[in-house]
Write a protein that holds these residues in place. Structure first.
Motif: not given
Length: 331
Positions: A229-255
């Protein structure tokens, strides 16, 4: 005598029709309760018996009626509740999780009511191995854009592995349609093991003079029993302030079980440049097709004024460390 037979036939016909209509309505739900340990909060540690740790506890009704020529009517009404106290969720709303009605056919589907934003569905279903639940919930750092009231949503049919969704939420403020208005959209490519979604969410303020914006690219790739899994976001709040988020993940089925892990990061790109990082690991063990046990651990490191907490599917949390142990039954 003939009239009695006719009346009897009509009664049987109506009974069959009613029975057929009832068979198209499904009652479903989730009963989820667990132990939640929170550490690192400003007021000290918390030990809770909580509801909806992995998935929000709910009772729902959904139905579908064939109208002919491939056209169908459908509805969903879903109530959230707390297993630990019996109280209604979502601030006491009767059907606070979902309440929508619509039509679907060859041209796609259109629905009206209180429903999930395309941005949230991309984060929950594609980006986050924890499915926005447990201590690894991506919304601990990512924007908490979940449901939209007073909304109309259109989902296109799938065409050459592509699908689009557009949502409009009316602000319902007299004199200005831009006030408190919501606009959401997503474009999905889904072919074989690979799924990629580009999602956008825009929310206006009550004055109609500003709006927040969130744009996110997410991906998921299946390789046997492993899902990346992966995600990347660019954000801007009501005041116009920018921010960013990122994520990497994994799911593994074992039995009969599934291991989950993710790393997420948030950074403000203005002023103090506050930032936070979250690491989480979890395990789900299936006792049956409908019942599983779960355990999860999540920890956030805040820097330069950031103040994020480790929550779960229904709780924002109070501390920077969260431990979950519980059981979930789906019916």
């Amino acid at each position: 005598m003939k009239y009695r037979y006719i009346a009897g036939a009509c009664a049987l016909s109506l009974t069959a029709a009613c029975a057929h209509a009832q068979s198209l309505v499904k009652v479903y739900g989730v009963a989820d309760a667990g132990i939640v340990l929170e550490r690192g909060g400003p007021n000290g540690s918390m030990d809770n018996i909580s509801s909806g740790v992995a998935s929000g506890s709910r009772l729902g009704f959904k139905g579908k009626e064939e109208l002919g020529d491939g056209l169908n009517a459908f509805f969903v009404i879903e109530n959230g509740f707390a297993m630990d106290t019996g109280k209604a969720g979502q601030g006491g709303l009767l059907f606070g999780r979902q309440a929508l009605v619509g039509l679907s056919g060859a041209a796609g589907s259109i629905s009206l009511g209180r429903q999930y934003a395309p941005y949230y569905k991309a984060l929950r279903d594609i980006a986050d191995p924890f499915c926005t639940g447990l201590a690894g919930n991506a919304q601990n750092l990512f924007s908490t854009l979940t449901r939209v009231d007073n909304s109309v949503d259109y989902q296109s049919p799938k065409w050459h592995d592509l699908q689009a969704e557009v949502l409009y939420g009316a602000g319902e403020v007299a004199g200005d349609t831009a006030k408190h208005r919501t606009i959401g959209a997503s474009a999905t490519y889904d072919a074989g093991p690979l799924t990629v979604v580009l999602a956008h969410h825009q929310q206006g303020d009550m004055a109609g003079t500003a709006h927040s914006r969130n744009t996110m690219l997410v991906g998921r790739y299946r390789y046997g029993d492993i899902v990346f899994h992966g995600a990347y976001s660019r954000n801007r709040d009501l005041l116009g302030n920018p921010s960013r988020d990122a994520l990497v993940g994994v799911a593994v089925r074992v039995g009969p079980g599934r291991w989950l892990a993710s790393l997420a990061a948030h950074r403000d790109d203005y002023g103090r440049d506050a930032q936070a990082r979250q690491a989480a690991i979890g395990y789900e063990y299936n006792l049956s097709q409908r019942t599983d046990l779960y355990a999860a651990y999540g920890h956030i490191v805040n820097r330069d004024g950031a103040a994020f907490h480790v929550g779960n599917a229904t709780d924002d949390g109070t501390g920077t460390t969260g431990i979950n142990l519980g059981v979930r039954h789906v019916f």
